[in-house]
Each structure stands twice: as structure tokens, then as C-alpha cells.
Enzyme design. Sequence first.
Site, PDB file in Angstrom:
ATOM      1  CE  LYS A 195      -3.586   2.478   2.477  1.00 46.77           C
ATOM      2  NZ  LYS A 195      -4.522   2.485   3.604  1.00 46.77           N
ATOM      3  CE  LYS A 248      -6.000   2.016  -0.641  1.00 46.40           C
ATOM      4  NZ  LYS A 248      -6.453   2.145   0.706  1.00 46.40           N
TER       5      LYS A 248
HETATM    6  C1  PBG Z   1      -7.428   3.371   5.525  1.00 45.89           C
HETATM    7  C2  PBG Z   1      -7.713   3.286   4.082  1.00 45.89           C
HETATM    8  C3  PBG Z   1      -7.535   4.265   3.093  1.00 45.89           C
HETATM    9  C4  PBG Z   1      -8.050   3.729   1.915  1.00 45.89           C
HETATM   10  C5  PBG Z   1      -8.464   2.446   2.207  1.00 45.89           C
HETATM   11  N1  PBG Z   1      -8.233   2.189   3.538  1.00 45.89           N
HETATM   12  C6  PBG Z   1      -7.050   5.658   3.181  1.00 45.89           C
HETATM   13  C7  PBG Z   1      -5.657   5.984   3.523  1.00 45.89           C
HETATM   14  O1  PBG Z   1      -4.797   5.126   3.703  1.00 45.89           O
HETATM   15  O2  PBG Z   1      -5.433   7.173   3.696  1.00 45.89           O
HETATM   16  C8  PBG Z   1      -8.123   4.441   0.594  1.00 45.89           C
HETATM   17  C9  PBG Z   1      -9.193   3.961  -0.328  1.00 45.89           C
HETATM   18  C10 PBG Z   1      -9.454   4.848  -1.487  1.00 45.89           C
HETATM   19  O3  PBG Z   1      -8.799   5.887  -1.725  1.00 45.89           O
HETATM   20  O4  PBG Z   1     -10.393   4.512  -2.227  1.00 45.89           O
HETATM   21  N2  PBG Z   1      -6.116   3.450   5.906  1.00 45.89           N
END
Ligand code: PBG
Length: 323
Positions: A195, A248
Site C-alpha cells: 500500500k 493499492k
Molecule cells: C485506511 C484506508 C484508506 C483507503 C483504504 N483504507 C485511506 C488511507 O490510507 O489514507 C483508501 C481507499 C481509497 O482511496 O479509495 N487506511
Amino acid sequence: MNFPTTRLRRLRYSPVVRNMVTETKVDLDDLVMPLFAIHGSKVKNPIKSMPGNFQLSVENLVEECKLLSGKGIQSVLLFGIPEHKDDTGMIGAHEHGIISEAIRAIKKALPNMFIIADVCNCEYTSHGHCGTIVNGDVENDSTLETLAAQSIAFANAGVDMIAPSDMMDGRVGKIRESLDEHGFNRIPIMAYSAKYASGFYGPFRDAAGSAPQFGNRATYQMNPANSNEAMREIELDIMEGADIVMVKPALSYLDIIRRAKDSFNIPIAAYNVSGEFAMVKAAAANGWIDEERIVKEILTSIKRAGSDIILTYHAKEFADYLK
Ligand code: PBG
């Protein structure tokens, strides 16, 4: 063999043959629709930067799941907007927390809807970071406790799969161990393994009210420049017991998806995130692109890159396109 003996256009003239030799097909079984749950009753707050998506109170969430299920979407990913926030995010693990309430209500109405719960603290902490702050930064090991507590709470409520998105070291192992200790050894973990610290999460943070109040997430999410490190993250998560690993965002990271697919024998998921969705919607609203065509092309490319599962806000509309 060369031209003129070989002519690749031969297989492109007939639509029947084109379909026969299509290498990648996205079907509804591959898709997960993310949804936002909020306290209250009859709440349906439009999320401005994500047209067609809403913060939904529980009964509306159930209605939305019925609609999705009718269209053939069989899985949802839940995010929660809590009534109150605290320092650690432990409030997310409350028995009557928003996600636990949502899981129980959906399962009651639609026992076959497969519910995945995102596990993270940023929606629940007053500072918007994904863990407990000590000396101005997120402390890793104490954060694992809240993540495990959330996972157990969601499991008690009836969740089908846990998806930790916090990027703390060791969280998959900790959650696996806690789930097993509590008798939930059948609940899989889909780890947000690679991520990235991405600008593409902007609209989501508005939707979930989870933007960090100071600093950024660069000390825990990955540097967009790195690919080898993503393979290390994935390898560690697999060793800790992840059942599915995720990359992601998706579109700027198709190379990471492909590399993961070639390097590991495990199902791969990709998250087509809020910013990617918002860009398509904005361009389509201006009449600059053909939305249906582009959504099909985007989802196909994510699958072609090697993703088995796609988490996408386009899921609902994609189901309509297939009809
Ligand atoms: C929580 C999380 C996030 C997303 C999914 N889980 C936001 C982040 O890490 O700031 C993003 C999902 C999206 O942008 O569609 N940590």
C-alpha cells in the site's frame, strides 16, 4: 513466420473470433464494492468527489447491499465513520461500533453477502493517523493491539474476511494469531500488503473523514518509487499468514501487480482507489471521455496485469454495463 504468411488481423475481423480469443475477461465474481457506513437513521450523504457514492446509515446500507446483490455483486468492503473518535482508534472495536452494527444488519438481511471489513485506525482516531501516536509518530507495536481488537470485534459480529490497511509491521501475524485464539480460524485475511503513500486517496479521506491532521503517512505507507520493497512486504505478509495480498492503488502500480503475480503463488487483489474513480467521473461529467468504455478498459487492464480480485467503486455501474 512473417508477413505476408502471418497476418494477425485475421483473428480480428469477426467479432465472434475476437471474443473467442479474448485473453482477459472481468466478471462480477471478481469485484468488490466499497461502502461507507455512518451512524444515524435514514442518512444518505452524497460524497461530492465520488459521484454515486454515499455515507449510508445502517438501514440504507442494507438496502444498497440488496441492490448490489440483485445486480450480481456478491461482496462489499466496509468502512466506518464513527460517532466519536479517540486517541488510539480503540473506539472502532466497540461492540456497538458502526462497522459491527453494519455487519450484523447486512448479515441478518442478506446472509450470503460476503462482507469484508477494512481494519485500520485512521477513521477512528482524532488525529487521523492509522495508529497510536507516541512522540509525534505512529508507534508500531501498540497499534497492533487495536487492530487485533477491531478484527475480533468484527469477527464476533459475523464478518467474512478481514482486510488490514494500516501498514504496521507484523499486523497480519498479530491479527491471524488473535483470530485463531478466539476460534475464528476460518476467517481469511486479505492484507493491504503493498500500500503506497499515494495522492490518489484524496476523495476517500473526505468520504471517511480520515485525513491526517498533521504530517502524512510516509512513515508507514510505501514510497511510490519502490518495487523491490513491495515484494518484501508481500513476502512477509504471506509468511505471517495472509490469504490474499493486495496492491493499492491499482493504475499507477500495474507493474507491481504483474510482478507480484509472477513472484508469488497466492491470489492477488488490487484496489482501484477513490482518486482513480474520481478522475474518471470528472472527465466523464465534462463529456471528455466515454465512461463505460473507459471503465471496462480500466478494469480489464487491472485484471490483465495479474489481479484476481478488484476492489472498485465502479462495481455497481459495471454490473449494469454487463446486462
Ligand atoms: C485506511 C484506508 C484508506 C483507503 C483504504 N483504507 C485511506 C488511507 O490510507 O489514507 C483508501 C481507499 C481509497 O482511496 O479509495 N487506511
